[in-house]
Design a protein around this motif. Structure first.
Motif, PDB file in Angstrom:
ATOM      1  N   GLN A 534      50.740  59.230  61.079  1.00 50.89           N
ATOM      2  CA  GLN A 534      52.005  58.681  60.608  1.00 50.89           C
ATOM      3  C   GLN A 534      52.702  59.640  59.633  1.00 50.89           C
ATOM      4  N   VAL A 535      51.921  60.196  58.701  1.00 55.47           N
ATOM      5  CA  VAL A 535      52.479  61.148  57.733  1.00 55.47           C
ATOM      6  C   VAL A 535      52.990  62.396  58.455  1.00 55.47           C
ATOM      7  N   LEU A 536      52.198  62.868  59.422  1.00 53.46           N
ATOM      8  CA  LEU A 536      52.581  64.090  60.145  1.00 53.46           C
ATOM      9  C   LEU A 536      53.840  63.865  60.985  1.00 53.46           C
ATOM     10  N   GLN A 537      53.965  62.658  61.582  1.00 54.85           N
ATOM     11  CA  GLN A 537      55.158  62.350  62.386  1.00 54.85           C
ATOM     12  C   GLN A 537      56.411  62.345  61.521  1.00 54.85           C
ATOM     13  N   LEU A 538      56.333  61.688  60.381  1.00 51.94           N
ATOM     14  CA  LEU A 538      57.474  61.641  59.455  1.00 51.94           C
ATOM     15  C   LEU A 538      57.837  63.050  58.969  1.00 51.94           C
ATOM     16  N   SER A 539      56.814  63.827  58.595  1.00 53.91           N
ATOM     17  CA  SER A 539      57.045  65.180  58.054  1.00 53.91           C
ATOM     18  C   SER A 539      57.604  66.127  59.102  1.00 53.91           C
ATOM     19  N   ALA A 540      57.055  66.074  60.313  1.00 53.66           N
ATOM     20  CA  ALA A 540      57.506  66.967  61.387  1.00 53.66           C
ATOM     21  C   ALA A 540      58.938  66.647  61.802  1.00 53.66           C
ATOM     22  N   SER A 541      59.316  65.377  61.752  1.00 54.01           N
ATOM     23  CA  SER A 541      60.683  64.989  62.105  1.00 54.01           C
ATOM     24  C   SER A 541      61.690  65.640  61.172  1.00 54.01           C
ATOM     25  N   ILE A 542      61.291  65.797  59.906  1.00 54.46           N
ATOM     26  CA  ILE A 542      62.156  66.458  58.929  1.00 54.46           C
ATOM     27  C   ILE A 542      62.060  67.982  59.071  1.00 54.46           C
ATOM     28  N   ALA A 543      60.827  68.474  59.209  1.00 58.52           N
ATOM     29  CA  ALA A 543      60.567  69.920  59.198  1.00 58.52           C
ATOM     30  C   ALA A 543      61.266  70.646  60.336  1.00 58.52           C
ATOM     31  N   ARG A 544      61.476  69.943  61.467  1.00 55.57           N
ATOM     32  CA  ARG A 544      62.099  70.614  62.621  1.00 55.57           C
ATOM     33  C   ARG A 544      63.534  71.042  62.321  1.00 55.57           C
TER      34      ARG A 544
END
Length: 813
Positions: A534-544
């Protein structure tokens, strides 16, 4: 090590050389030309390399070398091609085609073979395109068919011609030498000769039959007299001079003895010496044939590289693809590559996917999967898919062409270890001539007679072998550099190959050398109610949405479905605040996110491992700490371990902080850490190690480490396919596999060991052989060396040196 680039360099083929003395004579002649700063002749490749500060007088160079008894030929850039022609029915047709092609600018020669319906022509690729040739044929009323280009090295063709020439001489001389040996020596081992040539009954017939059998052999060995004897008077005696003098003296004495027998002095029948002249020439022809055969194999690596380049390519013309000569491809052309085909030039995939076998270039056996946007290397093999590519680099600038040029230059260069052999070779032949004269006079004065003394003199002349000295180093250099090329290890020259074996300290640059050179997400510590995914999904959505390297590492690490980002704001040097699915997410340093002292323990834990901590909070609550690091390459640990086993000290040098540097060093087993070193200080650190008496190798990416690479005793640039910087260092590793560093050192050690073996046997053979041939043991043990045995020993000494060098091909690195 550094290289001068302000000098022009020219290369020429040298014809007429047979030994190291010949090479020295050509070098001396070239150095007489105004402007020539250095002249190096490689006996194995038969090339003269000249460095000059400006343009030199070529006519004077050619004339001066010719006056020394040799001839030069330019290394031509022209190419040959064979094209099928449809529609020819008679000789008039062949003449028409020849005229049509022959009048084109850039055509050097043209020849039609009516029986095979083909036309062969030599042309200048810079002045003429194959399409123009086809158009000329079509205009003449005929149809131009398929094309086959001949991209073969001229040196290989010349070696094949030389080998064939020696083979013919060998066969011809052997036909007469064998019966000559039987007639001359048979009766000594119990063979009965026919009465008509029995030496006791018909001594004149016995002498005349030997004379008739020897004359064709002497004619077959005419080069020994037509080249060797004139070189003696020019002051440039060589191996041909020694053989010419020895066999010439034996033949002349045989004629004199035959005349004496005809006058009734039958005592001369025991000392004809025709067999010495004939059999020595035959044996030397055998030795030269085997030597050339073996020397041809020393350039196998170059020929393999040359053969990698396909002769044609399919280029897009309108809505289809047309087959053209590889030389006609231009930057920007769209090319089609089918399964099983070799990629014609360096380029980038426009459409399609495939697997590429790059082992012939990089030495790596595992195929590389490629897709749109991927870079590909000319000469590698397309295994499975079909794709279109854009040519980005063509001609002499491709990776393969640059590799071939680098290997050719290395094989033509001289290693410092060869200097001793060069010095000896310069005085060797004159010394042998003096030794032969002293031998003859000594035995004459001791009262042993003319025939005995001449036999001793001939043995001294023909046993001496300057060839073995001249071939000891260059053949090993050729095989060693060729072996390196097969492994993806390119040595710039012979000096680089030699110095590498002395290395006892290696300094590795960290980023891109020990590590992969790009940040990756390697560790995740979660806090609160959200799990890892869940944390990785939220972070990757921003990081892209960010181009920051750390954000890219987070984005690449997540393979799932990304969420909708409704608000995004970046704060340089701090982090990002965004709204994802209605939740506020912060990514950045711990100050920006706001962590408690307890939560900071996770940050410290990540930092202690040499990773960069990135904190994440969701709706104002700490959610995770990411550990991002430049990951160590899979083979770094193995490479460092191997170097330690070899007794070599290893260092890691980086501009990173000490904690990160030590963490990376610990992972790969390096104890010596040079951290927080600015780029301008790296060269000074290398210099400090050299002051401690170490022979230092610097291993870097060849781009950001130039001063340190130049300061090191030997420098290695680690590349990766098309990104390789071939011109940046002494040794280039085509792949980024660090295991090739110890392999390069092992190969250097094996090559230098082989050179020392060659030099030992070459010197040992001459130091022992010449005194024995002179009769040193005759008074003591009654040992007298027959001139034929001396000739055989000389013939096979150079063969043994080349054969020993070829053992490097089978060495296990």
């Amino acid at each position: 090590m550094s290289f001068e680039k302000n000098h022009m360099k020219e290369e020429y083929f040298v014809e007429g050389m047979t030994c190291a003395a010949c090479a020295k004579a050509v070098e001396r002649a070239a150095l007489k030309i105004a402007g020539v700063k250095s002249a190096t002749v490689n006996l194995s490749t038969e090339r003269l390399s000249i460095e000059a500060a400006n343009k030199i007088d070529r006519e004077m160079l050619f004339e001066t070398v010719e006056n020394s008894g040799y001839s030069l030929k330019e290394v031509k850039s022209g190419r040959k091609a064979v094209m099928e022609i449809d529609g020819m029915t008679c000789a008039a047709c062949s003449v028409a085609v020849e005229k049509a092609i022959g009048r084109l600018e850039g055509i050097k020669s043209v020849s039609v073979n009516l029986s095979s319906d083909t036309v062969s022509f030599e042309y200048d690729p810079d002045a003429l395109r194959i399409g123009q040739v086809k158009a000329a044929v079509e205009k003449a009323g005929y149809k131009a068919g398929g094309l086959i280009t001949e991209n073969l090295a001229a040196s290989r063709l010349r070696k094949e011609a030389a080998t064939l020439s020696y083979k013919r001489k060998l066969v011809f001389s052997a036909i007469f030498a064998l019966p000559l040996l039987i007639v001359a020596m048979g009766h000594m081992v119990g063979l009965r000769l026919p009465i008509i040539i029995d030496p006791h009954i018909n001594p004149l017939n016995f002498a005349m039959i030997q004379l008739f059998l020897t004359v064709p052999i002497v004619i077959a060995g005419k080069d020994f007299y037509l080249k060797g004897i004139p070189n003696l008077f020019r002051g440039n005696p060589n191996m041909d001079s020694l053989v010419g003098l020895g066999t010439g003296a034996a033949f002349a004495y045989g004629i004199f003895a035959t005349a004496q027998i005809a006058l009734g002095n039958h005592v001369y029948v025991a000392d004809l010496y025709f067999e010495s002249a004939g059999v020595i020439i035959a044996l030397i022809s055998l030795g030269k044939y085997l030597e050339n055969l073996s020397r041809g194999r020393t350039s196998d690596a170059i020929m393999k590289l040359i053969s990698l380049s396909p002769e044609t390519a399919y280029v897009k013309r309108g809505n289809g693809f047309e087959e053209i000569a590889i030389e006609e491809t231009e930057v920007g052309d769209t090319l089609l590559v089918k399964p099983g085909m070799r990629i014609p030039v360096d380029g980038e995939i426009l459409e399609g996917t495939s697997s590429i076998d790059q082992s012939v270039i990089t030495g790596e056996s595992i195929p590389v999967d490629v897709q749109k946007g991927a870079k590909v290397i000319g000469g590698t093999t397309n295994i499975s898919g079909i794709f279109e590519m854009k040519a980005t680099v063509v001609g002499s600038d491709t990776v393969l062409s640059r590799i071939i040029k680098l290997v050719e230059d290395a094989q033509s260069s001289k290693a410092p270890i060869a200097r001793m052999a060069d010095i000896v070779s310069g005085y060797f032949v004159p010394f042998v001539l003096i030794a032969a004269a002293v031998t003859f006079l000594t035995w004459i004065l001791l009262g042993y007679g003319f025939a005995f003394s001449m036999s001793m003199m001939i043995a001294v002349l023909v046993i001496a072998c300057p060839c073995a000295l001249g071939l000891a180093t260059p053949t090993a250099i050729m095989v060693g550099t060729g072996k390196g090329a097969e492994l993806g290890i390119l040595f710039r020259n012979g000096e680089a190959l030699e110095v590498t074996h002395k290395v006892d300290a290696i300094v590795f640059d960290k980023t891109g050398t020990i590590t992969r050179g790009r940040p990756e997400l390697v560790d995740i510590h979660t806090m609160g109610s959200l799990d890892r995914d869940q944390v990785l999904q939220l972070s990757a959505s921003i990081a892209r949405r960010s181009s920051h390297p750390l954000d890219s590492a987070i984005s690449i690490a997540y393979y799932g479905t990304l969420l909708q980002v409704s608000s995004f704001e970046a704060y340089p040097g701090k982090g990002i605040i965004a709204v994802v699915n209605g939740r506020e997410v912060r990514i950045g340093n711990h100050h920006f996110v706001g962590l408690s002292a307890e939560e900071m323990e996770l940050v410290d834990k990540v930092s202690s491992k040499g990773m960069t901590p990135v904190s994440v909070s969701v709706d104002g609550k700490p959610a995770a700490v990411f550990g991002i690091a430049d990951v160590v390459k899979e083979n770094s640990l193995e490479a460092v371990s191997t170097l330690k086993e070899m007794g070599i000290d290893t260092y890691i040098m980086t501009g990173d902080n000490t904690r990160t540097a030590k963490a990376i060093a610990e992972q790969v087993g390096i104890e010596n850490v040079l951290a927080e070193v600015m780029p301008e200080d790296k060269a000074r650190k290398v210099a400090d190690l050299k002051k401690e008496g170490k022979t230092v190798m610097m291993v870097g990416d060849g781009i950001n480490d130039s001063p340190a690479l130049a300061e090191a005793d030997i420098s290695i640039a680690v590349g990766s396919g098309t990104d390789i910087a071939i011109e940046s260092s002494d040794v280039v590793l085509i792949s980024d596999n660090l295991n090739n560093v110890p392999k390069a050192i092992k190969l250097s050690r094996a090559t230098i060991r082989n050179i020392k073996e060659n030099l030992f046997w070459a010197f040992f053979y001459n130091v022992i052989g010449i005194p024995v041939a002179a009769g040193l043991l005759y008074k003591v043990a009654g040992i007298k060396l027959n001139p034929m045995i001396a000739g055989a020993a000389m013939a096979f000494s150079s063969v043994s040196v080349v054969a020993n060098a070829l053992r490097l091909k089978r060495v296990r690195i």
